[in-house]
Design a protein around this motif. Structure first.
Motif, PDB file in Angstrom:
ATOM      1  N   MET A  32       0.971  -1.332  -0.110  1.00 58.38           N
ATOM      2  CA  MET A  32       0.253   0.060  -0.105  1.00 58.38           C
ATOM      3  C   MET A  32       0.879   1.126  -0.119  1.00 58.38           C
ATOM      4  SD  MET A  32      -3.207  -0.786   2.286  1.00 58.38           S
ATOM      5  CE  MET A  32      -2.446  -1.137   3.713  1.00 58.38           C
ATOM      6  N   MET A  33       1.909   1.312   0.747  1.00 55.25           N
ATOM      7  CA  MET A  33       2.756   2.545   0.905  1.00 55.25           C
ATOM      8  C   MET A  33       3.548   2.545  -0.331  1.00 55.25           C
ATOM      9  SD  MET A  33       5.819   3.355   3.614  1.00 55.25           S
ATOM     10  CE  MET A  33       6.988   2.073   3.055  1.00 55.25           C
ATOM     11  N   ARG A  34       3.875   1.731  -1.080  1.00 56.99           N
ATOM     12  CA  ARG A  34       4.688   1.969  -2.375  1.00 56.99           C
ATOM     13  C   ARG A  34       3.888   2.250  -3.389  1.00 56.99           C
ATOM     14  NH1 ARG A  34       7.675   0.186   1.215  1.00 56.99           N
ATOM     15  NH2 ARG A  34       9.856  -0.213   1.229  1.00 56.99           N
ATOM     16  N   VAL A  35       2.699   1.587  -3.461  1.00 53.42           N
ATOM     17  CA  VAL A  35       1.838   2.106  -4.513  1.00 53.42           C
ATOM     18  C   VAL A  35       1.199   3.610  -4.414  1.00 53.42           C
ATOM     19  CG1 VAL A  35      -0.607   1.550  -5.418  1.00 53.42           C
ATOM     20  CG2 VAL A  35       0.769  -0.172  -4.754  1.00 53.42           C
ATOM     21  N   ALA A  36       0.922   4.050  -3.179  1.00 60.26           N
ATOM     22  CA  ALA A  36       0.610   5.323  -3.094  1.00 60.26           C
ATOM     23  C   ALA A  36       1.900   6.245  -3.327  1.00 60.26           C
ATOM     24  CB  ALA A  36       0.330   5.576  -1.348  1.00 60.26           C
ATOM     25  N   VAL A  37       2.917   5.808  -2.983  1.00 65.15           N
ATOM     26  CA  VAL A  37       3.911   6.903  -3.110  1.00 65.15           C
ATOM     27  C   VAL A  37       4.296   6.933  -4.717  1.00 65.15           C
ATOM     28  CG1 VAL A  37       6.656   6.869  -2.790  1.00 65.15           C
ATOM     29  CG2 VAL A  37       5.114   6.529  -0.761  1.00 65.15           C
ATOM     30  N   LEU A  38       4.196   5.791  -5.371  1.00 63.13           N
ATOM     31  CA  LEU A  38       4.472   5.682  -6.863  1.00 63.13           C
ATOM     32  C   LEU A  38       3.393   6.469  -7.471  1.00 63.13           C
ATOM     33  CD1 LEU A  38       5.555   2.123  -7.401  1.00 63.13           C
ATOM     34  CD2 LEU A  38       6.948   4.045  -7.905  1.00 63.13           C
ATOM     35  N   LEU A 125      -5.480  -5.346 -12.056  1.00 60.24           N
ATOM     36  CA  LEU A 125      -5.769  -5.274 -13.476  1.00 60.24           C
ATOM     37  C   LEU A 125      -5.517  -3.754 -13.904  1.00 60.24           C
ATOM     38  CD1 LEU A 125      -8.251  -6.030 -15.496  1.00 60.24           C
ATOM     39  CD2 LEU A 125      -9.774  -4.867 -14.365  1.00 60.24           C
ATOM     40  N   VAL A 126      -5.774  -2.632 -13.091  1.00 55.57           N
ATOM     41  CA  VAL A 126      -5.455  -1.325 -13.674  1.00 55.57           C
ATOM     42  C   VAL A 126      -3.927  -1.306 -13.885  1.00 55.57           C
ATOM     43  CG1 VAL A 126      -5.511   0.933 -12.997  1.00 55.57           C
ATOM     44  CG2 VAL A 126      -7.494  -0.230 -12.108  1.00 55.57           C
ATOM     45  N   ALA A 127      -2.971  -1.926 -13.003  1.00 58.27           N
ATOM     46  CA  ALA A 127      -1.488  -1.679 -13.222  1.00 58.27           C
ATOM     47  C   ALA A 127      -1.422  -2.611 -14.580  1.00 58.27           C
ATOM     48  CB  ALA A 127      -0.807  -2.362 -12.148  1.00 58.27           C
ATOM     49  N   ALA A 128      -1.975  -3.535 -14.899  1.00 60.35           N
ATOM     50  CA  ALA A 128      -1.705  -4.448 -16.103  1.00 60.35           C
ATOM     51  C   ALA A 128      -2.092  -3.618 -17.183  1.00 60.35           C
ATOM     52  CB  ALA A 128      -2.392  -5.713 -16.098  1.00 60.35           C
ATOM     53  N   ALA A 129      -3.373  -2.922 -17.219  1.00 58.44           N
ATOM     54  CA  ALA A 129      -3.628  -2.115 -18.354  1.00 58.44           C
ATOM     55  C   ALA A 129      -2.793  -1.071 -18.548  1.00 58.44           C
ATOM     56  CB  ALA A 129      -5.199  -1.769 -17.736  1.00 58.44           C
ATOM     57  N   SER A 130      -2.446  -0.314 -17.471  1.00 54.75           N
ATOM     58  CA  SER A 130      -1.441   0.871 -17.394  1.00 54.75           C
ATOM     59  C   SER A 130      -0.136   0.310 -18.209  1.00 54.75           C
ATOM     60  CB  SER A 130      -1.186   1.523 -16.316  1.00 54.75           C
ATOM     61  OG  SER A 130      -2.374   2.055 -15.566  1.00 54.75           O
ATOM     62  N   CYS A 131       0.321  -0.829 -18.047  1.00 58.89           N
ATOM     63  CA  CYS A 131       1.405  -1.561 -18.674  1.00 58.89           C
ATOM     64  C   CYS A 131       1.227  -1.891 -20.093  1.00 58.89           C
ATOM     65  CB  CYS A 131       2.135  -2.661 -17.816  1.00 58.89           C
ATOM     66  SG  CYS A 131       2.816  -2.348 -16.170  1.00 58.89           S
ATOM     67  N   THR A 154       9.660   8.447 -17.495  1.00 58.02           N
ATOM     68  CA  THR A 154       9.414   8.091 -15.953  1.00 58.02           C
ATOM     69  C   THR A 154       8.092   7.534 -16.004  1.00 58.02           C
ATOM     70  OG1 THR A 154      10.842  10.016 -15.696  1.00 58.02           O
ATOM     71  CG2 THR A 154       9.218   9.432 -14.079  1.00 58.02           C
ATOM     72  N   PHE A 155       7.148   8.060 -16.688  1.00 60.32           N
ATOM     73  CA  PHE A 155       5.677   7.149 -16.616  1.00 60.32           C
ATOM     74  C   PHE A 155       5.894   5.768 -16.653  1.00 60.32           C
ATOM     75  CE2 PHE A 155       3.779  11.272 -18.260  1.00 60.32           C
ATOM     76  CZ  PHE A 155       3.428  11.715 -16.979  1.00 60.32           C
ATOM     77  N   HIS A 156       6.741   5.224 -17.565  1.00 58.82           N
ATOM     78  CA  HIS A 156       6.756   3.886 -17.948  1.00 58.82           C
ATOM     79  C   HIS A 156       7.187   3.016 -16.725  1.00 58.82           C
ATOM     80  CE1 HIS A 156       5.242   5.056 -21.796  1.00 58.82           C
ATOM     81  NE2 HIS A 156       6.214   5.542 -22.074  1.00 58.82           N
ATOM     82  N   ILE A 157       8.355   3.643 -16.386  1.00 55.54           N
ATOM     83  CA  ILE A 157       9.243   3.227 -15.326  1.00 55.54           C
ATOM     84  C   ILE A 157       8.031   2.933 -13.976  1.00 55.54           C
ATOM     85  CG2 ILE A 157      10.797   3.423 -13.527  1.00 55.54           C
ATOM     86  CD1 ILE A 157      12.498   4.654 -15.655  1.00 55.54           C
ATOM     87  N   ILE A 158       7.235   3.995 -13.615  1.00 56.83           N
ATOM     88  CA  ILE A 158       6.332   3.885 -12.625  1.00 56.83           C
ATOM     89  C   ILE A 158       5.215   2.984 -12.900  1.00 56.83           C
ATOM     90  CG2 ILE A 158       4.316   5.392 -11.516  1.00 56.83           C
ATOM     91  CD1 ILE A 158       6.142   7.771 -11.921  1.00 56.83           C
ATOM     92  N   ASN A 159       4.818   2.796 -14.291  1.00 54.04           N
ATOM     93  CA  ASN A 159       3.850   2.017 -14.551  1.00 54.04           C
ATOM     94  C   ASN A 159       4.354   0.375 -14.217  1.00 54.04           C
ATOM     95  OD1 ASN A 159       1.827   3.726 -15.212  1.00 54.04           O
ATOM     96  ND2 ASN A 159       2.259   3.543 -17.254  1.00 54.04           N
ATOM     97  N   PHE A 160       5.224   0.280 -14.773  1.00 47.48           N
ATOM     98  CA  PHE A 160       5.844  -1.276 -14.623  1.00 47.48           C
ATOM     99  C   PHE A 160       6.091  -1.486 -13.053  1.00 47.48           C
ATOM    100  CE2 PHE A 160       6.830  -0.662 -19.031  1.00 47.48           C
ATOM    101  CZ  PHE A 160       5.948  -1.653 -19.536  1.00 47.48           C
ATOM    102  N   SER A 161       6.632  -0.370 -12.186  1.00 47.05           N
ATOM    103  CA  SER A 161       6.888  -0.860 -10.844  1.00 47.05           C
ATOM    104  C   SER A 161       5.550  -0.943 -10.178  1.00 47.05           C
ATOM    105  CB  SER A 161       7.399   0.496 -10.240  1.00 47.05           C
ATOM    106  OG  SER A 161       8.709   0.903 -10.907  1.00 47.05           O
ATOM    107  N   LEU A 162       4.480  -0.127 -10.549  1.00 43.70           N
ATOM    108  CA  LEU A 162       3.032  -0.431 -10.093  1.00 43.70           C
ATOM    109  C   LEU A 162       2.652  -1.834 -10.036  1.00 43.70           C
ATOM    110  CD1 LEU A 162       1.669   3.112 -10.656  1.00 43.70           C
ATOM    111  CD2 LEU A 162       1.926   2.025  -8.432  1.00 43.70           C
ATOM    112  N   LEU A 163       2.980  -2.334 -11.456  1.00 54.24           N
ATOM    113  CA  LEU A 163       2.675  -3.777 -11.689  1.00 54.24           C
ATOM    114  C   LEU A 163       3.207  -4.575 -10.924  1.00 54.24           C
ATOM    115  CD1 LEU A 163       0.875  -5.720 -13.421  1.00 54.24           C
ATOM    116  CD2 LEU A 163       3.060  -5.699 -14.994  1.00 54.24           C
TER     117      LEU A 163
END
Length: 188
Positions: A32-38, A125-131, A154-163
């Motif tokens: 939760m913390m990592r997702v919110a920070v990203l 699901l949202v993270a996979a769609a974002s990726c 930077t957006f792409h790195i954030i998206n793949f990290s969120l996944l």
């Protein structure tokens, strides 16, 4: 063998199996913390992208994200910066012709609020769609626009990290189900 320990009344097991996994609550709060920070990082980068888009009307404006490797201004000024009109879904310049930066701010706000709604499968699901969308935009950036954009990367790195962080609880749940099934089969 050095990595096996003999337990009284139990068969020998590899040492790695003796180490207890982190408690579920720790994993949940870690994710939760990592997702919110990203998500917050994504919102900040989206706001910067919106600033660049709006400032490009000034002929003297030079964005900080323009580098010798590529120009974010060229990317943000392309038709691909407004995909709804590019795909013919809305008329160019209409109120619904949202830029990628605006859509990104909304998307990343969703991640910022994750600690309040905690739906791991929806997050995945949202993270996979974002990726998936990131993969499409990477293709556009590399092969159609033939440019490099620091902000986009930077957006792409954030998206793949969120996944990655979205997958942690699901992988853990799968692992726990598999272990329970194995224990059930041994008992039978």
């Amino acid at each position: 063998d050095d990595d096996e320990v003999e337990l009284p009344g139990d068969e020998a097991r590899p040492l790695a199996r003796l180490i207890k996994p982190a408690p579920r609550s720790f994993v949940r709060s870690f994710v939760m913390m990592r997702v919110a920070v990203l998500g917050m990082c994504g919102v900040v980068v989206s706001l910067y992208a919106l600033h660049v888009e709006r400032s490009m009307a000034d002929p003297f404006y030079e964005p900080m994200c323009n580098t010798r490797w590529g120009s974010c201004a060229a990317v943000f000024g392309s038709d691909y910066a407004h995909l709804f009109s590019k795909w013919g879904l809305v008329e160019r310049g209409s109120a619904m012709d949202l830029s990628l930066a605006t859509c990104g701010a909304v998307n990343y706000s969703f991640y910022v609020t994750y600690p309040f709604w905690r739906r791991p499968r929806l997050l995945l699901l949202v993270a996979a769609a974002s990726c998936g969308f990131s993969l499409y935009l990477l293709y556009v950036l590399k092969f159609i626009l033939k440019d490099f954009c620091v902000v986009c990367t930077t957006f792409h790195i954030i998206n793949f990290s969120l996944l990655l962080f979205a997958a942690i609880p699901e992988v853990r749940n799968y692992s726990n189900r598999t272990q329970r099934m194995r224990r059930g089969n041994k008992a039978a």
